[in-house]
Design an enzyme around this catalytic site. Structure first.
Site, PDB file in Angstrom:
ATOM      1  N   VAL A 109       7.116  39.547  32.292  1.00 26.73           N
ATOM      2  CA  VAL A 109       7.898  39.521  31.057  1.00 26.73           C
ATOM      3  C   VAL A 109       7.176  40.427  30.069  1.00 26.73           C
ATOM      4  O   VAL A 109       5.956  40.346  29.923  1.00 26.73           O
ATOM      5  CB  VAL A 109       8.004  38.095  30.476  1.00 26.73           C
ATOM      6  CG1 VAL A 109       8.771  38.114  29.156  1.00 26.73           C
ATOM      7  CG2 VAL A 109       8.664  37.153  31.482  1.00 26.73           C
ATOM      8  N   CYS A 110       7.932  41.321  29.422  1.00 32.15           N
ATOM      9  CA  CYS A 110       7.364  42.114  28.326  1.00 32.15           C
ATOM     10  C   CYS A 110       6.181  42.945  28.834  1.00 32.15           C
ATOM     11  O   CYS A 110       6.269  43.588  29.875  1.00 32.15           O
ATOM     12  CB  CYS A 110       6.991  41.153  27.202  1.00 32.15           C
ATOM     13  SG  CYS A 110       6.666  41.880  25.593  1.00 32.15           S
ATOM     14  N   THR A 111       5.064  42.914  28.125  1.00 31.49           N
ATOM     15  CA  THR A 111       3.904  43.729  28.493  1.00 31.49           C
ATOM     16  C   THR A 111       3.139  43.179  29.686  1.00 31.49           C
ATOM     17  O   THR A 111       2.127  43.768  30.092  1.00 31.49           O
ATOM     18  CB  THR A 111       2.945  43.880  27.296  1.00 31.49           C
ATOM     19  OG1 THR A 111       2.635  42.575  26.780  1.00 31.49           O
ATOM     20  CG2 THR A 111       3.571  44.725  26.195  1.00 31.49           C
ATOM     21  N   THR A 129       9.941  47.008  30.281  1.00 30.26           N
ATOM     22  CA  THR A 129       9.026  46.238  29.454  1.00 30.26           C
ATOM     23  C   THR A 129       9.609  46.186  28.045  1.00 30.26           C
ATOM     24  O   THR A 129      10.749  46.609  27.820  1.00 30.26           O
ATOM     25  CB  THR A 129       7.606  46.854  29.481  1.00 30.26           C
ATOM     26  OG1 THR A 129       6.689  45.972  28.815  1.00 30.26           O
ATOM     27  CG2 THR A 129       7.563  48.222  28.812  1.00 30.26           C
TER      28      THR A 129
END
Length: 201
Positions: A109-111, A129
């Site tokens: 998830v995300c970074t 991302t």
């Protein structure tokens, strides 16, 4: 069949990156049990060590086990946040490499995508991302095909999502994949979350 899910926790993890998917799988279990069925998921919070982590914003979260635990998982999910220390931690990268061959899915998830990239678990398939970090991911790992404008990208054994709240969509997608679309929609409804179930590329 119940699937085991490991969510990696670390200091400065983004709260919703980690707790959003946790909530989705937890509610999916509750929906199943209310209908008289078995819980389809078992979520394990995995820390680098046994101490509670201090998430971004200061929230403290306890862990169930650590990366020294030799067990395997069906899904390993790496949330984002401030990940500089995590992606430079050789113990974390080795843990990811060790459990990758036996995991049905590795996700970020995300970074969290930066941690998977540092471990060498991303390849030439499209990934995504947080919108703020797309260019940095491209710059640091130029071989990656980084996409923007999508909530998540599923390649079967590898799933990456955009930033923060997109982890909810990723987790609901996996509930649909493993427990059925109706179950995922019921989970989203129970959470009062507007989720269409539409597939993303």
């Amino acid at each position: 069949m119940s699937r085991s899910i490991a969510i990696l926790l670390f200091d400065d993890v983004e709260v919703l990156d980690a707790c959003g998917p946790f909530e989705v799988f937890s509610v999916a279990d509750r929906v199943a049990e209310r209908a008289g069925g078995a819980a389809p998921f078992e979520v394990v919070l995995v820390g680098i060590d046994a101490a509670p982590v201090r998430a971004r914003g200061g929230m403290r979260i306890g862990v169930d086990t650590t990366i020294d635990d030799r067990r395997t998982y069906d899904l390993v999910l790496v949330p984002g946040g401030i990940v500089d220390a995590v992606e430079a931690d050789g113990r974390v990268l080795e843990w990811l490499r060790r459990i990758r061959p036996t995991a049905e899915v590795v996700a970020s998830v995300c970074t969290g995508a930066f941690v998977l990239a540092a471990a060498g678990l991303l390849d030439a398939r499209p990934v995504t991302t947080h919108w703020e970090d797309l260019e940095l991911l491209r710059t640091r790992w130029p071989a990656l095909v980084v996409h923007e404008g999508v909530r998540y990208i599923d390649h079967g054994d590898l799933v990456t999502s955009a930033g923060i709240s997109a982890g909810l969509d990723l987790a609901l997608h996996l509930v649909a994949r493993w427990a059925g679309a109706d179950h995922a929609l019921a989970t989203a409804g129970q959470m009062d979350y507007d989720w269409s179930g539409a597939e993303h590329p």
